[in-house]
Design a protein around this motif. Sequence first.
Motif, mmCIF file in Angstrom:
data_model
loop_
_atom_site.group_PDB
_atom_site.id
_atom_site.type_symbol
_atom_site.label_atom_id
_atom_site.label_comp_id
_atom_site.label_asym_id
_atom_site.label_seq_id
_atom_site.Cartn_x
_atom_site.Cartn_y
_atom_site.Cartn_z
ATOM 1 N N LEU A 1 0.734 -1.364 0.275
ATOM 2 C CA LEU A 1 0.281 0.370 0.145
ATOM 3 C C LEU A 1 0.831 1.392 -0.321
ATOM 4 O O LEU A 1 1.760 1.112 1.077
ATOM 5 C CB LEU A 1 -1.086 -0.131 1.497
ATOM 6 C CG LEU A 1 -2.004 -1.124 1.672
ATOM 7 C CD1 LEU A 1 -2.361 -0.786 2.690
ATOM 8 C CD2 LEU A 1 -2.709 -1.296 0.710
ATOM 9 N N PRO A 2 0.506 2.413 -1.102
ATOM 10 C CA PRO A 2 1.700 3.228 -1.094
ATOM 11 C C PRO A 2 0.963 4.304 0.151
ATOM 12 O O PRO A 2 0.377 4.642 0.846
ATOM 13 C CB PRO A 2 0.378 4.011 -2.191
ATOM 14 C CG PRO A 2 -0.195 3.091 -2.542
ATOM 15 C CD PRO A 2 -0.653 2.550 -2.131
ATOM 16 N N GLY A 3 2.291 4.958 1.083
ATOM 17 C CA GLY A 3 2.180 5.358 1.850
ATOM 18 C C GLY A 3 1.759 4.590 3.568
ATOM 19 O O GLY A 3 2.558 5.152 4.355
ATOM 20 N N ALA A 4 2.634 3.412 3.529
ATOM 21 C CA ALA A 4 2.093 3.163 5.040
ATOM 22 C C ALA A 4 3.087 2.715 5.464
ATOM 23 O O ALA A 4 3.667 2.670 6.969
ATOM 24 C CB ALA A 4 0.985 1.602 4.225
ATOM 25 N N GLY A 5 3.635 1.616 4.502
ATOM 26 C CA GLY A 5 5.277 1.575 4.650
ATOM 27 C C GLY A 5 5.947 0.191 6.055
ATOM 28 O O GLY A 5 4.683 0.297 6.597
#
Lengths: 156, 502
Positions: free
Chosen positions: B267-271
Amino acid sequence: MNASMIMSVIVTMIGFVYTLSTFLLPDARIGVSYEPKIFPAILGISLLLLGSLLIVQEIRLLAKDKESTSRISFIGEEQKNIFFTLLNGFLYAGLFDRIGYVFATFIFLSIQLCIFRGKKTWKSTLLISLIFSIVAFLLFNTMMGVYLPKSPLGFM
Amino acid sequence: MNSFQLLLQGFGVASQPMNIIFVTIGGVLGTIVGMLPGLGPATGVAILLPLTFSLGPVAALIMMAGVYYGAMYGGSRASILINTPGDGAAIAATFDGYPMSLQGRAEAALAISAIASFIGGSIATIFIALLALPVARFALKFGSAEYFLLYVFALSATASMSDGKRLKGFISMLIGLMVSTVGIDPQSGVNRFSFGSLELQGGIDFLIVIIAVFAFGEVLKSFRNITDGTKKIQTKFGKIWISMDEWKQSIWPILRSTPIGFFVGVLPGAGATIASLMAYSNEKRFSKHPEKFGHGAIEGVAAPEAANNAASVGALIPMLALGVPGSGTTAVMMGAMLMLGLQPGPALFQQQSHIVWAIIASMFIGNIILAVINIPFAGVLVRVLAVPPKVLYPIVLGLTFVGTYAIASSVASFYLLLVFGVFGFFMSKASFPMSPFVLAVIVGTNMEQYFRRAFKIANGDMRIFASSPICIILLILIIGSLFLPLIQKGFKTLKMQRQTQA
């Protein structure tokens, strides 16, 4: 005024200047004349709006809780060190091409280590600076083929 | 060719002796940088990037990938031994890792951290091998409008994830996009925002911005809380291994946390930070002895370690298959790829698949090498933590300058480094998240070009951005990412109200 408030004013100003500069951009000679301005205009106006919103949010926060927000101080050890680091960076940029990588880095690193550690440890400071300058030069210039400027003396 | 055949081909490339040497060097350097407080994988990749300049693209990327997950391994060493996480993803390792050290169980903590990282990383690499090709094939259906919306989604999701600072996240993103518009416009030739400066006409190199924000900014931040010496650390260890009982306690948490970490990473941004914290709290919830968590429970080290390594591998999927980085570190990795003349995305899988599959295969090999390095040599590696920060930070500063010069071959880049370093410092001080900024600087140019291409194709009709099912799904995702925190907040308030009523 806290750091967040100052930055919110700064980013809003950036938004304003950027939007203004966008509308002052020359027209494209090919295709739709205003095309290069569309994307920047969206960005500039959005930043202007969000920046203003942030200022309002910060004012409300400030009114609510005056104590807990982090205040920015312009005089202090931290600020002094940051100022000298930047000054050292500009000096480094000025010397880099003139006296070559090794000498410029030696001076830069010696000053920087002094900023961090003080003058008392000058012997180890000079030694670390010398070793780093030479090792980095050999690693980047000699081993990896990255061009680094040499001193006027012709070596390193 | 199917994924399995391509992976075998990748192994052929990655297992060449020179590539094994590069992944080992990258892994060791990454572990060392990852251990140093404040210098996480993004900074590690950024400052070590110039080391790959003389290598070919395959070797350079294999080495960079080694640095990336080496830093993930290293981050937890400092967490366990001195209660100082190397980066956000290693925070969860302090919760039980440090108490284990205090109880004289540092050996078990170090061993389980390396074992969990190895298992998490290896399983996640199998996932990436299975998923990357289908994702890349699906991405071939994307046109300019879809790509533009995909970038908007990645950026808005990253900005939205900035916990409690969403507005600042979006502002940070906008400034990043603005930086990307500086220079001559590639489509019309109009010179934009360069203020007559020759150096700015070619645009601002995003790698310089990254180094400035992550490495230079970090040094400036260090002035606030730098100490004279280092914390006393244990450098002599008994046998770094775990008992059978500890293994039994850890294996299920590792296997449960790996898929969580992987999918959060995608997921973008989760990291990796969110992945490791999620895995930790999840494990605590599952445990029969939740009271032991925070007091040296080995599962409390195993779960987040497996999750953060799996997340770091998962984060490579959107970057490799779609050309959209989802985190600060993958943004730096993408920067490295662009610098090497490779455009990540579906075309890369078609035209230069040997490179992609060599990177994926090198992750398997790298994981084995890193486990071998991190278990028996932990005592040697952690000696780096004995270097006083007051010596370390000036050296990092020296490396940022030489790295910048290696990228731009011009002293003018030093001024950009200083300007963006100070900018990054003040932004962080005012609690602006920096990941949306960095991501935006990197994808900004492409994002604008896709926007304009779509705009041209549709003759200025904005409805093109809602003209296909993919566009509509992406629009829903964008709206979802914008309003998700508000919806979550609403649910929380509702839940609290119900609880008070009950």
